[in-house]
Design an enzyme around this catalytic site. Sequence first.
Site, PDB file in Angstrom:
ATOM      1  N   GLY A   2      35.023  34.355  40.369  1.00  0.00           N
ATOM      2  CA  GLY A   2      35.832  34.887  39.356  1.00  0.00           C
ATOM      3  C   GLY A   2      35.111  34.900  38.139  1.00  0.00           C
ATOM      4  N   LEU A   3      35.500  35.454  37.052  1.00  0.00           N
ATOM      5  CA  LEU A   3      34.751  35.429  35.826  1.00  0.00           C
ATOM      6  C   LEU A   3      34.657  34.360  35.162  1.00  0.00           C
ATOM      7  CD1 LEU A   3      36.501  38.878  34.593  1.00  0.00           C
ATOM      8  CD2 LEU A   3      33.886  38.444  35.262  1.00  0.00           C
ATOM      9  N   SER A   4      34.025  34.266  34.275  1.00  0.00           N
ATOM     10  CA  SER A   4      33.675  32.777  33.449  1.00  0.00           C
ATOM     11  C   SER A   4      35.151  32.517  32.718  1.00  0.00           C
ATOM     12  CB  SER A   4      32.666  33.125  32.327  1.00  0.00           C
ATOM     13  OG  SER A   4      32.619  31.989  31.303  1.00  0.00           O
ATOM     14  N   GLY A   5      35.744  31.647  32.568  1.00  0.00           N
ATOM     15  CA  GLY A   5      37.210  31.393  31.869  1.00  0.00           C
ATOM     16  C   GLY A   5      38.338  31.750  32.670  1.00  0.00           C
ATOM     17  N   GLY A  12      39.338  30.241  35.583  1.00  0.00           N
ATOM     18  CA  GLY A  12      40.058  28.863  36.071  1.00  0.00           C
ATOM     19  C   GLY A  12      39.189  28.209  37.355  1.00  0.00           C
ATOM     20  N   LYS A  13      38.219  28.602  37.547  1.00  0.00           N
ATOM     21  CA  LYS A  13      37.499  28.136  38.939  1.00  0.00           C
ATOM     22  C   LYS A  13      37.389  26.846  38.822  1.00  0.00           C
ATOM     23  CE  LYS A  13      33.704  30.748  38.012  1.00  0.00           C
ATOM     24  NZ  LYS A  13      34.452  31.130  37.039  1.00  0.00           N
ATOM     25  N   SER A  14      36.720  26.302  37.740  1.00  0.00           N
ATOM     26  CA  SER A  14      36.191  24.839  37.805  1.00  0.00           C
ATOM     27  C   SER A  14      37.637  24.049  37.661  1.00  0.00           C
ATOM     28  CB  SER A  14      35.512  24.417  36.568  1.00  0.00           C
ATOM     29  OG  SER A  14      34.153  25.093  36.833  1.00  0.00           O
ATOM     30  N   SER A  42      29.563  33.829  40.963  1.00  0.00           N
ATOM     31  CA  SER A  42      28.879  34.399  42.150  1.00  0.00           C
ATOM     32  C   SER A  42      29.192  35.989  42.003  1.00  0.00           C
ATOM     33  CB  SER A  42      29.208  33.832  43.392  1.00  0.00           C
ATOM     34  OG  SER A  42      30.456  33.597  43.445  1.00  0.00           O
TER      35      SER A  42
END
Length: 189
Positions: free
Chosen positions: A19-22, A24-26, A93
Amino acid sequence: MATRARLKSQKPVTIWLTGLSGAGKSTIANALEVALTENGRHTYLLDGDNVRQGLCKDLGFSDKDREENIRRIAEVARLFVDAGLIVITAFISPFRVDRETARAIIGEGEFIEVFIDTPLPECERRDPKGLYSKARAGLIPNFTGIDSAYEAPLQPEIRLDTVQSDLVSCVKKILDYLERAGLVGPSAD
């Protein structure tokens, strides 16, 4: 792999958050790892912080470097899966072809694509590191979502909407999927 997985009483798999930066992946990856570990699972989390400091420190953010970054991550994830671990990755990615390459390296049935589907305006509003502001000001070239493309997954195994769902709900949706797929037993909550 089967012996190591049996010793750990789990089925190894890679849970690939994109997903995009920001988006919520991490945050989701960290909470998922805690939940799995609390349930007795053997995990390893790969994200930009631990990969870009060593394994991929020689790479920049050009399309070619992003492709190589994802290839290296997939190779490491494959090794961890072979060791019997549940691997969680949290990477933008951005390109479908690179995620499909990762799936091929890791192995069909051992790769679960999780699309953190957060719209660009929401990611920019969150902007936890101020990166979007810098990218819009021209200070960060090749920034995904601004001047570099993000190709959303067409058929991810799991889609999470972080605008409509909170962290607990997102983690539960992944855990429920893993349980239904027979990859983990019922949670102990």
